[in-house]
Design a protein around this motif. Structure first.
Motif, PDB file in Angstrom:
ATOM      1  N   ASN A  11       0.821  -1.206   0.000  1.00 22.07           N
ATOM      2  CA  ASN A  11       0.000   0.000   0.000  1.00 22.07           C
ATOM      3  C   ASN A  11       0.857   1.258   0.000  1.00 22.07           C
ATOM      4  OD1 ASN A  11      -2.211   1.680   0.219  1.00 22.07           O
ATOM      5  ND2 ASN A  11      -2.339   1.474   2.428  1.00 22.07           N
ATOM      6  N   ASN A  12       0.529   2.205  -0.869  1.00 17.57           N
ATOM      7  CA  ASN A  12       1.102   3.547  -0.921  1.00 17.57           C
ATOM      8  C   ASN A  12       2.587   3.558  -1.312  1.00 17.57           C
ATOM      9  OD1 ASN A  12       1.043   6.322  -0.809  1.00 17.57           O
ATOM     10  ND2 ASN A  12       1.304   6.418   1.395  1.00 17.57           N
ATOM     11  N   PHE A  13       2.959   2.789  -2.306  1.00 13.18           N
ATOM     12  CA  PHE A  13       4.304   2.833  -2.887  1.00 13.18           C
ATOM     13  C   PHE A  13       4.156   3.442  -4.282  1.00 13.18           C
ATOM     14  CE2 PHE A  13       4.554  -0.575   0.214  1.00 13.18           C
ATOM     15  CZ  PHE A  13       5.766  -0.337   0.826  1.00 13.18           C
ATOM     16  N   ARG A  14       4.081   4.783  -4.377  1.00 15.71           N
ATOM     17  CA  ARG A  14       3.685   5.432  -5.622  1.00 15.71           C
ATOM     18  C   ARG A  14       4.826   6.049  -6.416  1.00 15.71           C
ATOM     19  NH1 ARG A  14      -1.201   7.690  -2.475  1.00 15.71           N
ATOM     20  NH2 ARG A  14      -2.650   5.978  -2.753  1.00 15.71           N
ATOM     21  N   THR A  15       5.907   6.419  -5.786  1.00 20.77           N
ATOM     22  CA  THR A  15       7.005   7.040  -6.523  1.00 20.77           C
ATOM     23  C   THR A  15       7.856   5.967  -7.178  1.00 20.77           C
ATOM     24  OG1 THR A  15       8.454   7.021  -4.599  1.00 20.77           O
ATOM     25  CG2 THR A  15       7.059   8.964  -4.880  1.00 20.77           C
ATOM     26  N   LYS A  16       8.874   6.381  -7.937  1.00 20.04           N
ATOM     27  CA  LYS A  16       9.775   5.397  -8.562  1.00 20.04           C
ATOM     28  C   LYS A  16      10.493   4.568  -7.503  1.00 20.04           C
ATOM     29  CE  LYS A  16      11.074   6.446 -13.116  1.00 20.04           C
ATOM     30  NZ  LYS A  16      12.137   6.545 -14.059  1.00 20.04           N
ATOM     31  N   LEU A  17      10.968   5.239  -6.453  1.00 25.52           N
ATOM     32  CA  LEU A  17      11.626   4.517  -5.360  1.00 25.52           C
ATOM     33  C   LEU A  17      10.641   3.607  -4.637  1.00 25.52           C
ATOM     34  CD1 LEU A  17      14.148   4.010  -3.647  1.00 25.52           C
ATOM     35  CD2 LEU A  17      13.415   5.901  -2.205  1.00 25.52           C
ATOM     36  N   GLY A  18       9.418   4.065  -4.472  1.00 24.42           N
ATOM     37  CA  GLY A  18       8.392   3.239  -3.835  1.00 24.42           C
ATOM     38  C   GLY A  18       8.066   2.004  -4.656  1.00 24.42           C
ATOM     39  N   GLU A  19       7.971   2.164  -5.971  1.00 25.56           N
ATOM     40  CA  GLU A  19       7.724   1.012  -6.842  1.00 25.56           C
ATOM     41  C   GLU A  19       8.886   0.034  -6.805  1.00 25.56           C
ATOM     42  OE1 GLU A  19       6.866   2.659 -10.663  1.00 25.56           O
ATOM     43  OE2 GLU A  19       4.936   3.463 -10.016  1.00 25.56           O
ATOM     44  N   THR A  21      10.955  -0.402  -4.249  1.00 31.74           N
ATOM     45  CA  THR A  21      10.888  -1.042  -2.936  1.00 31.74           C
ATOM     46  C   THR A  21       9.797  -2.103  -2.909  1.00 31.74           C
ATOM     47  OG1 THR A  21      11.633   1.019  -1.933  1.00 31.74           O
ATOM     48  CG2 THR A  21      10.648  -0.592  -0.470  1.00 31.74           C
ATOM     49  N   ALA A  22       8.627  -1.799  -3.465  1.00 28.88           N
ATOM     50  CA  ALA A  22       7.535  -2.772  -3.528  1.00 28.88           C
ATOM     51  C   ALA A  22       7.941  -3.992  -4.349  1.00 28.88           C
ATOM     52  CB  ALA A  22       6.288  -2.120  -4.116  1.00 28.88           C
TER      53      ALA A  22
END
Length: 112
Positions: A11-19, A21-22
């Motif tokens: 949930n809530n991994f929206r930026t490039k770094l978040g994607e 990490t997900a």
């Protein structure tokens, strides 16, 4: 502790770094079977990743589902991402958290 592979909720991994990490978290676990009742949640809030472990139980209809927390609960903070495997000594650093950067506002790296 169930020994079946869990379903994952990211949930809530929206930026490039978040994607990115997900994607790393997703590939830590094998693919689960459709009838698995074990659920693991990774929820990002203000760059802290909350880990929760649940089982789901269906009561009656398809929309009445109860989650029961069964496992550990903890918070993670991303520190560094390195390209390569663990046994490589000279792996390239992809991203590093630098908490003492001079910025005008607190920046959210992985989500909103």
């Amino acid at each position: 502790m169930p020994q079946v592979y869990p379903h994952l909720i990211l949930n809530n991994f929206r930026t490039k770094l978040g994607e990115r990490t997900a994607n790393i978290l997703k590939h830590l676990f094998p693919v689960s079977k459709p009838d698995t009742k074990r659920i693991i949640t990774f929820a990002n809030q203000s760059d802290y990743i909350s880990f929760r472990h649940h089982t789901c139980e269906k009561h009656g209809g398809p929309k009445s589902v109860e989650l029961k927390e069964i496992g550990p609960r903890f918070e993670l903070r991303l520190y560094k991402i390195k390209l390569g495997t663990v046994d490589q000594n000279e792996a390239q650093t992809e991203w590093v958290f630098r908490p003492y950067m001079n910025t005008a506002k607190k920046q959210k790296f992985m989500g909103e």
